[in-house]
Scaffold this active site. Structure first.
Site, PDB file in Angstrom:
ATOM      1  N   SER A 142      -4.379  -6.792   2.189  1.00  0.00           N
ATOM      2  CA  SER A 142      -3.847  -5.507   2.470  1.00  0.00           C
ATOM      3  C   SER A 142      -2.638  -5.678   1.537  1.00  0.00           C
ATOM      4  O   SER A 142      -2.190  -6.580   1.149  1.00  0.00           O
ATOM      5  CB  SER A 142      -3.469  -5.591   3.967  1.00  0.00           C
ATOM      6  N   TYR A 155      -0.751 -10.731  11.386  1.00  0.00           N
ATOM      7  CA  TYR A 155      -1.285  -9.838  10.314  1.00  0.00           C
ATOM      8  C   TYR A 155      -0.807 -10.414   8.824  1.00  0.00           C
ATOM      9  O   TYR A 155      -1.269 -10.552   7.861  1.00  0.00           O
ATOM     10  CB  TYR A 155      -1.308  -8.582  10.747  1.00  0.00           C
TER      11      TYR A 155
END
Length: 260
Positions: A142, A155
């Site tokens: 990401s 995350y």
């Protein structure tokens, strides 16, 4: 290009994973799907994408937080398809809260599914790839593997970890035909992100369209979502001969997010 190869894509019953599975199927790769929810719909989409090449599609419902499930999935994939030539580690979950309020069980779940699962799939897939002299490991990280955002401690930690795992895997196999690279998307309109758009709309009392513009405006200069189809084509590139010496990169497709 990928006729006769098999790709295992984790978290591929929707969103980015499904987009990548379809792109690989279009190149002739047999696909092993994994994920929750509806399976028949995604299976039909992947079969349609690879119909011209007669691709086969299998499914394994491994819970990516359970190492025993992951071992069973790799064993089943090898038994049914021969071996896994292309491994796409895409499975992921999200939870948003400040560090002091972050539930420890949510932290553990995110680290397990977003990071530890990729270690298990990689260690299990590597021997057959090395024996064959060819393999592709593609980790869907990401933009949060490169930069941080508030409220996303688990995350961001997991995605930074995925980028690190990518580099180590690439280095350890640098003299072989096995490459490992990471894709780092910005905002992609997946069910996960749609939830954040909906939450922002509800919180601010604005329309979904306005909430979308606000979300993109915070981070993404292009003001447009990256699509699962675009990410799929990047995965195809990583599997192509042109990428034989692309090793250990974290390739951001983020509309300029990290260029700021």
């Amino acid at each position: 290009m990928l006729k006769g190869k098999t790709a295992l894509v984790t978290g591929s019953t929707s969103g980015i994973g499904l987009g990548i599975a379809k792109a690989l199927a279009r190149q002739g790769a047999n696909i092993v799907l994994n994920g929750f929810g509806d399976v028949d719909g995604p299976r039909a989409e992947v079969l349609a994408a690879g119909a011209h090449a007669g691709v086969r599609v299998a499914y394994h419902g491994a819970d990516m937080s359970r190492p025993a499930d992951i071992e069973d999935m790799l064993a089943c994939a090898a038994k049914e398809m021969g071996r896994v030539d292309i491994l796409v580690n895409n499975a992921g979950i999200q939870h948003v809260a400040s560090v002091q309020d972050f539930p420890p069980e949510r932290w553990d779940a995110i680290i397990a599914i977003n990071l530890t699962s990729a270690f298990h799939t990689t260690r299990l897939a590597l021997p057959a790839m090395l024996q064959a002299g060819w393999g592709r490991i593609i980790n869907v990280a990401s933009v949060h593997g490169l930069v941080a955002s508030a409220q996303k401690s688990a995350y961001v930690a997991a995605k930074h970890g995925i980028v690190g795992l990518t580099k180590v895997t690439a280095l350890e196999n640098a003299t072989t035909g096995v490459t490992c690279n990471a894709i780092c998307p910005g905002w992609v309109l997946t069910p996960l992100v749609q939830k954040q758009v909906d939450a922002k709309a509800a919180q601010l009392g604005v329309s979904n369209e306005q909430a979308t513009r606000l979300l993109l405006g915070e981070k993404e200069p292009s003001m447009q979502f990256t699509t699962p189809e675009e990410l799929g084509e990047l995965a195809v590139f990583f599997c192509s001969p042109a990428a034989n010496n692309v090793r250990g990169v974290a390739w951001n497709m983020d509309g300029g997010w990290t260029a700021q």
